[in-house]
Scaffold this active site. Structure first.
Site, PDB file in Angstrom:
ATOM      1  N   ASP A  83       3.245   7.630  -4.963  1.00  0.00           N
ATOM      2  CA  ASP A  83       4.305   6.663  -4.632  1.00  0.00           C
ATOM      3  C   ASP A  83       5.389   7.364  -3.815  1.00  0.00           C
ATOM      4  O   ASP A  83       5.548   8.588  -3.914  1.00  0.00           O
ATOM      5  CB  ASP A  83       4.956   6.126  -5.913  1.00  0.00           C
TER       6      ASP A  83
HETATM    7  N1  URA Z   1       0.967   7.170 -10.989  1.00  0.00           N
HETATM    8  C1  URA Z   1       2.085   6.564 -10.543  1.00  0.00           C
HETATM    9  O1  URA Z   1       2.638   5.698 -11.186  1.00  0.00           O
HETATM   10  N2  URA Z   1       2.572   6.970  -9.357  1.00  0.00           N
HETATM   11  C2  URA Z   1       2.030   7.945  -8.612  1.00  0.00           C
HETATM   12  O2  URA Z   1       2.556   8.261  -7.549  1.00  0.00           O
HETATM   13  C3  URA Z   1       0.862   8.568  -9.100  1.00  0.00           C
HETATM   14  C4  URA Z   1       0.352   8.162 -10.301  1.00  0.00           C
END
Ligand code: URA
Length: 218
Positions: A83
């Site tokens: 993310d």
């Molecule tokens: N899980 C999440 O919530 N975000 C990420 O970036 C990776 C795994």
């Protein structure tokens, strides 16, 4: 191309087709673009916040924008997304088969994260996530491995998963009744994020390091 003078070695046009170069050290360019003899490249990036896990974006810096200039001619992409607010280990490569192998949950390659939680964590929450939690929309997650690294008001929990569902870790903890305020990926397979790599920095992996990514923990 050599005859036309389009090929440069260490900044000098080479017109002799018999010229020898050291493929490990020579900086080769064709028509101004870097050229590499390696079939595939594998880069470890320590992703900062605010950078998207995409190959290009009109408005926001991407993980591929952080690759060194001499790699820009290759079709690099992130093998697995983080993310925009997540930091840590992103593997940039142009090896599609490798990416597929390490991302497929069937191959059980663990991705390790450190999650800073919004609230005190309970045994019940840890158990739910460890056993394979069902998310709010009914999505079933495979069991995860958890370890509390720091206890307290905002505990730090290490979590290992083999899947990569959208916002998976945040949604797993949300479904268990907690929240994730900071998330960092620290390891892919058995390869640890290099502690000497500052956020935004990137480096090539050695052959042995690439192999470590595919090592399954038994
Ligand atoms: N899980 C999440 O919530 N975000 C990420 O970036 C990776 C795994």
């Amino acid at each position: 191309m050599i005859k036309s003078g389009a090929v440069k070695v260490d900044g000098i046009s080479i017109r002799d087709r018999g010229a020898h170069v050291d493929p490990d050290t020579a900086k080769i360019e064709i028509s101004g673009k870097p050229f590499s003899l390696e079939q595939f490249v594998y880069l470890m990036l320590n992703k900062p916040k605010g950078v998207v896990s995409a190959t290009n974006d009109r408005n926001v810096k991407t993980v591929v924008d952080l690759a060194p200039d001499e790699m820009k001619g290759r079709n690099l992409f992130p093998a697995g997304r983080l993310d925009i607010t997540t930091t840590g280990f992103v593997l940039l490569t142009d090896d599609g088969d490798f990416a597929h192998r390490i991302l497929s949950p069937k191959n059980h390659i663990e991705k390790t994260y450190e999650a800073r939680l919004a609230e005190r964590v309970t045994e019940a929450q840890l158990k739910q996530v460890a056993e394979g939690i069902v998310l709010g929309d009914g999505t079933e997650c495979l069991p995860a491995k958890l370890r509390v690294l720091e206890d307290g008001e905002n505990p730090l929990v290490e979590i290992k998963i083999c899947e990569g569902k959208y916002h998976q870790i945040k949604r797993m903890f949300a479904a268990a009744g907690n929240g994730v305020v900071e998330l960092k990926r620290t390891r892919m397979g058995q390869l640890q994020l290099d502690p000497n790599l500052a956020e935004g920095e990137c480096r090539k992996l050695t052959e042995d390091e690439v192999k470590l990514i595919e090592v399954r923990k038994t």
